[in-house]
Design an enzyme around this catalytic site. Structure first.
Site, PDB file in Angstrom:
ATOM      1  N   SER A 121      -9.014  16.075   2.129  1.00 35.68           N
ATOM      2  CA  SER A 121      -8.680  15.817   0.012  1.00 35.68           C
ATOM      3  C   SER A 121      -8.026  16.550  -0.510  1.00 35.68           C
ATOM      4  O   SER A 121      -8.452  17.899  -0.908  1.00 35.68           O
ATOM      5  CB  SER A 121      -9.618  14.930   0.134  1.00 35.68           C
ATOM      6  OG  SER A 121      -9.324  14.874  -1.477  1.00 35.68           O
ATOM      7  N   TYR A 146      -1.685  12.059  -3.494  1.00 42.55           N
ATOM      8  CA  TYR A 146      -1.555  10.962  -3.887  1.00 42.55           C
ATOM      9  C   TYR A 146       0.510  11.236  -4.997  1.00 42.55           C
ATOM     10  O   TYR A 146       0.446  12.707  -4.517  1.00 42.55           O
ATOM     11  CB  TYR A 146      -2.422  11.054  -5.520  1.00 42.55           C
ATOM     12  CG  TYR A 146      -3.601  10.635  -4.750  1.00 42.55           C
ATOM     13  CD1 TYR A 146      -3.641   9.560  -4.926  1.00 42.55           C
ATOM     14  CD2 TYR A 146      -4.175  11.718  -4.850  1.00 42.55           C
ATOM     15  CE1 TYR A 146      -5.771   8.546  -4.503  1.00 42.55           C
ATOM     16  CE2 TYR A 146      -5.907  10.992  -4.468  1.00 42.55           C
ATOM     17  CZ  TYR A 146      -6.242   9.465  -4.067  1.00 42.55           C
ATOM     18  OH  TYR A 146      -6.854   9.595  -3.900  1.00 42.55           O
ATOM     19  N   THR A 172      -2.271   8.351  -0.578  1.00 45.53           N
ATOM     20  CA  THR A 172      -2.637   7.456  -0.444  1.00 45.53           C
ATOM     21  C   THR A 172      -1.675   6.956  -1.667  1.00 45.53           C
ATOM     22  O   THR A 172      -1.540   6.918  -2.473  1.00 45.53           O
ATOM     23  CB  THR A 172      -3.862   7.813  -0.640  1.00 45.53           C
ATOM     24  OG1 THR A 172      -4.583   8.637   0.049  1.00 45.53           O
ATOM     25  CG2 THR A 172      -5.050   7.070  -1.265  1.00 45.53           C
ATOM     26  N   LYS A 244      -1.430   6.337   4.001  1.00 46.81           N
ATOM     27  CA  LYS A 244      -3.089   5.232   3.983  1.00 46.81           C
ATOM     28  C   LYS A 244      -3.299   4.462   2.713  1.00 46.81           C
ATOM     29  O   LYS A 244      -2.656   4.923   1.531  1.00 46.81           O
ATOM     30  CB  LYS A 244      -3.726   6.848   3.320  1.00 46.81           C
ATOM     31  CG  LYS A 244      -5.487   6.262   3.249  1.00 46.81           C
ATOM     32  CD  LYS A 244      -5.871   7.969   3.049  1.00 46.81           C
ATOM     33  CE  LYS A 244      -7.598   7.632   3.886  1.00 46.81           C
ATOM     34  NZ  LYS A 244      -8.175   6.781   2.023  1.00 46.81           N
ATOM     35  N   HIS A 268      -9.749   2.513   1.152  1.00 48.20           N
ATOM     36  CA  HIS A 268     -10.508   2.727   0.261  1.00 48.20           C
ATOM     37  C   HIS A 268     -11.971   3.073   0.194  1.00 48.20           C
ATOM     38  O   HIS A 268     -12.047   3.168  -1.260  1.00 48.20           O
ATOM     39  CB  HIS A 268      -9.350   2.944  -1.027  1.00 48.20           C
ATOM     40  CG  HIS A 268      -9.227   4.525  -1.172  1.00 48.20           C
ATOM     41  ND1 HIS A 268      -8.173   5.063  -2.092  1.00 48.20           N
ATOM     42  CD2 HIS A 268     -10.188   5.700  -2.576  1.00 48.20           C
ATOM     43  CE1 HIS A 268      -8.800   6.143  -2.633  1.00 48.20           C
ATOM     44  NE2 HIS A 268      -9.182   5.896  -3.029  1.00 48.20           N
TER      45      HIS A 268
END
Length: 381
Positions: A121, A146, A172, A244, A268
């Site tokens: 992450s 992101y 994401t 994602k 999510h």
């Protein structure tokens, strides 16, 4: 070991007996502070999607088969260019050091020991390089990120991940803004003191000055779009680019149109828009739209080996889990994650054997039944 080998039953002593995911979660919940427990376990607003991520699996029935020789059964498959022990990997869950001090490093070591992959992450509490070193070459990694206002920082993250050996970017794409998370607001959730986000180059002092929401809003770029992001990423890296957060056929088609390397069907963990489909339901729509043109993975609600089997039968090539890894860390660090992965492996292997599947490739929709509107149970095609 044959596919039907007996499960190991622990001898009773002072240690809690852990046989399933519910056991691990119960111990984790008892150990975690309330604020941390709420942060990990909650979804957005009224918790509809997070609940359905789990309950949607109950609509399917497994079609067991008899007199099938499963003595040579293999659970192996490939993911991110590596053969893995079974089709399950660890999703990019942030703030793992809030569950256990070793955080992502412990998770990486457990993945290497069991033989599965991991995604890191952007909100990892350990640097990418340290997480990857911990597995000593035994894991292939994806770097989750992101779209960011600070393109220079985003490029540094990409270059660091690629140099460290990551194989893919998991972009994401479902978070132009954060979902409404009542528990975080009620608790005024802030990252615990002493924990930084080295991937984002944020120290603990920087993080503690802002809420989780305000920190995210400050760096996230809500002007993101398909044409700009994919082209920009292609210019910056040779890693694979996966999207994602897809839950629709339309976005599956766009991922194909823009040349993405794969998609991760995900809502999510129910933490963004409450009321979107459970991922196991969205998976069917995306698989049918893709028609084999792009690899499709999924996460959300997976708690048993039979859940993995159902997801594969519906068309996923691989399954990812997030919260189970967090619970396992809180339960017993690296050993807890190993225990969790072994439980899922044994349950998945047993399910394959009882359904007469000798390889992952043999897991098809015809392995499942579903009750129709007329109340009749029918085999899926």
């Amino acid at each position: 070991m044959s596919a039907g080998a007996p499960a190991v039953v622990p001898v009773k002593d002072n240690e809690p007996i852990v046989l399933c995911m519910e056991d691990i979660k119960a111990i984790a919940d008892s150990k975690l502070p309330e604020v941390a427990r709420d942060f990990y376990n909650s979804g957005s607003t009224y918790q509809t999607t997070i609940a359905e991520n789990r309950s949607a699996f109950y609509k399917y029935r497994l079609r067991s088969r008899v007199l099938v020789d499963v003595s040579e059964l293999s659970t192996q498959t490939t993911c991110l260019g590596r053969t893995i022990r079974f089709p399950l990997c660890i999703s990019p869950a942030g703030l793992q050091a809030m569950a256990h001090p070793d955080g992502e490093v412990a998770t990486a070591r457990a993945c290497a020991k069991i033989g599965v992959n991991m995604a890191i992450s952007s909100f990892s509490n350990y640097p990418v390089e340290e997480v990857i070193r911990a597995s000593n070459g035994g894991v292939n990694y994806a770097m989750q990120m992101y779209t960011m206002k600070d393109r220079s920082l985003q490029e540094r993250i990409i270059k660091s991940a690629e140099a460290a050996g990551c194989k893919a970017i998991f972009l994401t794409a479902d978070s132009p803004v954060l979902g409404v998370r009542f528990n975080e607001w009620r608790n005024d959730f802030r990252t615990p003191e002493g924990l930084g986000f080295p991937v984002l180059e944020w120290t603990s002092e920087m993080i503690r000055k802002q809420t989780h929401d305000s920190g995210f809003t400050a760096f996230n770029d809500d002007s993101h779009n398909w044409a700009r992001e994919i082209q920009w990423l292609r210019e910056k890296t040779k890693m694979e680019i996966w999207i994602k957060g897809i839950v629709t056929a339309e976005d599956t088609e766009l991922a194909i149109k823009y040349g993405c390397d794969g998609i991760l069907v995900s809502n999510h963990g129910g933490r963004q828009l409450d009321g979107v489909p459970a991922t196991i339901d969205a998976l069917v729509e995306c698989v049918d739209a893709a028609q084999g043109r792009i690899p499709i993975h999924m996460d959300g609600g997976v708690r048993k080996g039979t859940d993995i089997f159902i997801a594969l039968a519906l068309g996923a090539e691989n399954v990812w889990v997030g919260r189970p890894a967090i619970w396992a860390l809180a339960y017993d660090g690296q050993r807890g994650v190993e225990k969790m992965l072994e439980m899922l492996y044994e349950d998945f292997r047993r399910c394959m054997a009882l359904c007469g599947c000798n390889s992952v490739a043999e897991i098809k929709r015809s392995c499942l039944s579903r009750i129709g509107l007329d109340g009749v149970l029918r085999r899926m095609e």
